[in-house]
Scaffold this motif. Structure first.
Motif, PDB file in Angstrom:
ATOM      1  N   CYS A 277       0.807  -0.663  -0.215  1.00 15.59           N
ATOM      2  CA  CYS A 277       0.564   0.573   0.195  1.00 15.59           C
ATOM      3  C   CYS A 277       0.774   0.763  -0.135  1.00 15.59           C
ATOM      4  CB  CYS A 277      -0.571   0.168   0.988  1.00 15.59           C
ATOM      5  SG  CYS A 277      -1.709   1.629   1.178  1.00 15.59           S
ATOM      6  N   PRO A 278       0.277   2.148  -0.373  1.00 17.40           N
ATOM      7  CA  PRO A 278      -0.568   2.824  -1.357  1.00 17.40           C
ATOM      8  C   PRO A 278      -0.658   1.900  -2.716  1.00 17.40           C
ATOM      9  CG  PRO A 278       0.359   4.621  -1.264  1.00 17.40           C
ATOM     10  CD  PRO A 278       1.309   3.803  -0.442  1.00 17.40           C
ATOM     11  N   ARG A 279       0.256   1.301  -3.632  1.00 19.64           N
ATOM     12  CA  ARG A 279       0.530   1.532  -4.748  1.00 19.64           C
ATOM     13  C   ARG A 279       1.019  -0.672  -4.922  1.00 19.64           C
ATOM     14  NH1 ARG A 279       4.006   5.523  -7.946  1.00 19.64           N
ATOM     15  NH2 ARG A 279       5.510   4.114  -7.845  1.00 19.64           N
ATOM     16  N   PHE A 280       0.502  -0.899  -6.093  1.00 20.81           N
ATOM     17  CA  PHE A 280       0.997  -2.540  -6.067  1.00 20.81           C
ATOM     18  C   PHE A 280       2.663  -2.650  -5.724  1.00 20.81           C
ATOM     19  CE2 PHE A 280      -1.509  -2.166  -9.819  1.00 20.81           C
ATOM     20  CZ  PHE A 280      -2.959  -3.477  -9.323  1.00 20.81           C
ATOM     21  N   ASP A 281       3.688  -1.733  -5.845  1.00 24.59           N
ATOM     22  CA  ASP A 281       4.650  -1.753  -5.973  1.00 24.59           C
ATOM     23  C   ASP A 281       5.463  -0.561  -4.659  1.00 24.59           C
ATOM     24  OD1 ASP A 281       4.251   1.122  -6.981  1.00 24.59           O
ATOM     25  OD2 ASP A 281       5.844   1.094  -8.637  1.00 24.59           O
TER      26      ASP A 281
ATOM     27  N   LYS B 182      -7.274  -6.929 -14.918  1.00 20.38           N
ATOM     28  CA  LYS B 182      -7.635  -6.351 -15.220  1.00 20.38           C
ATOM     29  C   LYS B 182      -7.396  -5.603 -13.562  1.00 20.38           C
ATOM     30  CE  LYS B 182     -10.772  -2.344 -15.073  1.00 20.38           C
ATOM     31  NZ  LYS B 182     -10.326  -1.562 -15.989  1.00 20.38           N
ATOM     32  N   LEU B 183      -7.228  -6.722 -12.739  1.00 25.47           N
ATOM     33  CA  LEU B 183      -6.567  -6.329 -11.152  1.00 25.47           C
ATOM     34  C   LEU B 183      -5.055  -6.323 -11.464  1.00 25.47           C
ATOM     35  CD1 LEU B 183      -8.283  -9.360  -9.592  1.00 25.47           C
ATOM     36  CD2 LEU B 183      -8.680  -7.002  -8.612  1.00 25.47           C
ATOM     37  N   MET B 184      -5.006  -6.396 -11.881  1.00 23.13           N
ATOM     38  CA  MET B 184      -3.314  -6.369 -12.181  1.00 23.13           C
ATOM     39  C   MET B 184      -3.194  -5.014 -13.280  1.00 23.13           C
ATOM     40  SD  MET B 184      -1.803  -9.856 -11.809  1.00 23.13           S
ATOM     41  CE  MET B 184      -1.253 -10.355 -13.931  1.00 23.13           C
ATOM     42  N   THR B 185      -3.759  -4.278 -13.309  1.00 18.95           N
ATOM     43  CA  THR B 185      -3.430  -2.775 -14.104  1.00 18.95           C
ATOM     44  C   THR B 185      -3.775  -1.669 -13.405  1.00 18.95           C
ATOM     45  OG1 THR B 185      -5.044  -3.498 -15.979  1.00 18.95           O
ATOM     46  CG2 THR B 185      -5.231  -1.584 -16.240  1.00 18.95           C
ATOM     47  N   TYR B 186      -3.059  -0.726 -13.308  1.00 26.16           N
ATOM     48  CA  TYR B 186      -2.998   0.736 -12.576  1.00 26.16           C
ATOM     49  C   TYR B 186      -3.618   1.564 -13.211  1.00 26.16           C
ATOM     50  CZ  TYR B 186      -1.017   4.008  -9.664  1.00 26.16           C
ATOM     51  OH  TYR B 186      -0.527   5.296  -8.574  1.00 26.16           O
TER      52      TYR B 186
ATOM     53  N   THR C 135      -2.156   5.214 -14.953  1.00 30.13           N
ATOM     54  CA  THR C 135      -1.880   5.087 -16.410  1.00 30.13           C
ATOM     55  C   THR C 135      -2.102   4.155 -16.972  1.00 30.13           C
ATOM     56  OG1 THR C 135      -0.085   3.884 -15.088  1.00 30.13           O
ATOM     57  CG2 THR C 135      -0.583   5.620 -14.557  1.00 30.13           C
ATOM     58  N   GLY C 136      -3.268   2.713 -16.430  1.00 32.71           N
ATOM     59  CA  GLY C 136      -3.266   2.126 -17.964  1.00 32.71           C
ATOM     60  C   GLY C 136      -2.186   0.776 -18.307  1.00 32.71           C
ATOM     61  N   ALA C 137      -0.892   1.515 -17.182  1.00 34.16           N
ATOM     62  CA  ALA C 137       0.472   0.103 -17.267  1.00 34.16           C
ATOM     63  C   ALA C 137      -0.449  -0.865 -15.955  1.00 34.16           C
ATOM     64  CB  ALA C 137       1.323   0.669 -16.358  1.00 34.16           C
ATOM     65  N   LEU C 138       0.268  -2.300 -16.786  1.00 31.00           N
ATOM     66  CA  LEU C 138      -0.106  -3.745 -16.299  1.00 31.00           C
ATOM     67  C   LEU C 138       1.454  -4.063 -15.779  1.00 31.00           C
ATOM     68  CD1 LEU C 138      -1.801  -3.447 -19.794  1.00 31.00           C
ATOM     69  CD2 LEU C 138      -2.466  -5.603 -18.784  1.00 31.00           C
ATOM     70  N   ILE C 139       1.140  -5.028 -14.165  1.00 30.46           N
ATOM     71  CA  ILE C 139       2.002  -5.332 -13.352  1.00 30.46           C
ATOM     72  C   ILE C 139       2.646  -6.998 -14.133  1.00 30.46           C
ATOM     73  CG2 ILE C 139       1.858  -3.375 -11.850  1.00 30.46           C
ATOM     74  CD1 ILE C 139       0.811  -6.168 -10.150  1.00 30.46           C
ATOM     75  N   ALA C 140       3.057  -7.208 -13.636  1.00 29.76           N
ATOM     76  CA  ALA C 140       3.868  -8.955 -14.226  1.00 29.76           C
ATOM     77  C   ALA C 140       3.120  -9.886 -13.286  1.00 29.76           C
ATOM     78  CB  ALA C 140       4.992  -8.412 -14.427  1.00 29.76           C
TER      79      ALA C 140
END
Length: 493
Positions: free
Chosen positions: A34-38, A246-250, A253-258
């Motif tokens: 939190c607050p982001r994937f990374d 979709k769950l792995m899309t930020y 920005t539209g970025a997709l994480i691996a």
């Protein structure tokens, strides 16, 4: 306390399109950043049950069998517990944050009994910044706050269930740096908690508000699924895969994480434990195929826009106009570090965050990027003039550098080579650029692109193909067509 680790496969994924959490089949959230994937983890017991932190809700006082499933066409996860005395459920979801970037995120954990009677215990033990940052606990009558220097999370209590006697009242106790709650429910009764990031005061949430949050989340996901144009076989499985993408899309920005996780081992006990919470140009470009084939043009358009912004930001030179990976906001500060205080999944060390491969030159990404841009174009996602100027500049750079030694798709960290795959995908990049220029009459270095594309073809067939084996080699110096670690003594291994 002995270290115990659930199987990686024994997890469900929930998220709000800006971050995500893993929930194991025993009702434990053992990974949440939190607050982001990374961002640093708040719960990380997947990598160390003692130091990582967790948020567990499960039955106590009886043996149980557990099953995990999703509410159809949603990202709402149900963990079902079956005992001799009854059947209960923990329903986990995150209200969707499909908009601008925010530090306010929530995890809702609804608890209900379907049949009989069951006593549930909930325990929350956050460990901020991968377990490195201390925090203080602030209790109140309606919840608790966990306050660290950089992040605060607040536990809200959901309205009281019907209590028939004192023995069934909720019991709350402080355990170490966290809180433990136990309560007995009967069939038809509902309770729960909401965990919210941000400096907010703990409050009591009514059952009506809880249900409406659940219904709003369900409406979002089913509305999103309804946009799908897929009519083929195995629709349920295809839809579940699309929801996972979709769950792995930020969303901002539209970025997709691996992947939403970090440092899970390629092999238990091994050292290849990488952080995948970033956007690889290669992987995300391939995802565009899936999204467009299902009718999700908006998601594909958002990623293409994000990709074009990355081309614009990076300077030229030997490093190239694209990096192989980025953070979800497009930044490239992925310095790799080892977390020596964490044990690692089933003892797999080192535990790494960040990714040292981010600065590598991998020429294949230009082919995957251009292939996705051209595919999006065929679905009506046409480049603007400014976008085309970026693409044109990138392809001109590639004409000068496709023969440069590189690290290759396998990220071997064993020194640069002239990889066959990187050259082939450079051919793809120039070919797709030529097709786009022809289709729209765009200004381009058309003759040069064609000349270099054909040079790549000739070079691959001359030095990248082994006629005796009837196979392409990994790189020019290789005597074997097998990827690294095949066990032979050639330079490819």
């Amino acid at each position: 306390m002995a270290k115990t680790y659930p199987d990686i496969s024994d997890h469900g994924l929930i998220g709000d399109l800006q971050t995500a959490a893993l929930v194991s089949t025993d009702g434990t959230i053992d990974w949440f950043c939190c607050p982001r994937f990374d961002s640093p983890s708040v719960f990380g017991s997947l990598l160390d049950p003692e130091r990582g932190g967790f948020f567990r809700v499960r039955p106590i006082g009886a043996e149980y069998v557990t099953r995990q499933l999703y509410l159809p066409d949603t990202a709402i996860l149900i963990t079902r517990f079956l005992t001799d005395a009854g059947v209960g459920e923990v329903i986990d979801f995150m209200p969707v944050a499909d908009g601008v970037e925010t530090d306010r995120h929530a995890i809702v954990r609804m608890v209900r009994v379907v049949r009989g009677e069951m006593t549930f215990e909930g325990e929350i033990q956050p460990r901020f910044d991968y377990g490195r940052a201390p925090h203080r606990l602030v209790r109140s009558g309606v919840g608790a706050k966990f306050v660290s220097d950089d992040l605060t999370i607040t536990l809200h209590r959901v309205g009281e269930p019907v209590v028939h006697d004192d023995e069934r009242a909720a019991r709350v106790e402080v355990v170490g740096e966290g809180v433990r709650v136990s309560i007995t429910l009967r069939a038809g009764e509902l309770t729960g908690v909401m965990l919210e990031s941000g400096d907010v005061e703990a409050r009591q949430i009514s059952e009506d508000e809880l249900v409406e949050t659940f219904l709003a989340t369900r409406r979002y996901w089913r509305g999103w699924v309804d946009r799908s144009t897929y009519t083929g076989r195995w629709r349920e499985m295809v839809t579940r895969s699309a929801i996972t993408l979709k769950l792995m899309t930020y969303a901002p920005t539209g970025a997709l994480i691996a992947a939403p996780t970090a440092s899970l081992p390629e092999q238990v006990g091994g050292g290849r434990n990488w952080d995948y919470r970033y956007t690889w140009v290669r992987d995300a470009s391939f995802s565009v195929y899936a999204l467009l084939s299902l009718g999700y043009d908006r998601e594909a358009e958002a990623f293409v826009g994000w990709l074009l912004d990355r081309i614009h930001e990076q300077p030229g030179g030997e490093g190239g106009p694209l990096r192989i990976m980025y953070r979800v906001d497009g930044s490239a500060d992925l310095d790799e570090a080892e977390l020596e205080h964490l044990a690692g999944y089933r003892g797999s060390q080192p535990v790494r965050v960040g990714n040292g491969a981010s600065g590598q030159l991998q020429l294949d990404i230009y082919g995957e990027a251009m292939d996705s841009i051209r595919l999006a174009d065929t679905h009506g996602v046409e480049l603007s003039h400014a976008g085309w100027v970026k693409v044109r500049s990138m392809l001109d750079w590639l004409c000068d550098h496709w023969d440069t030694p590189e690290e290759g798709i396998w990220e071997t960290r064993g020194g640069p080579q002239r990889f066959t795959y990187g050259r082939f995908m450079s051919w793809v990049a120039l070919d797709r650029g030529i097709r786009l220029a022809e289709a729209h009459g765009r200004p381009s270095s058309f003759t040069r692109w064609m000349h270099e594309r054909d040079r790549i073809y000739e070079r691959i067939m001359e030095v990248g193909f082994d006629p005796e084996r009837g196979a392409f080699v990994q790189h020019e110096e290789a005597t074997c067509s097998t990827p690294p670690c095949c066990g032979c003594r050639c330079s490819a291994s």
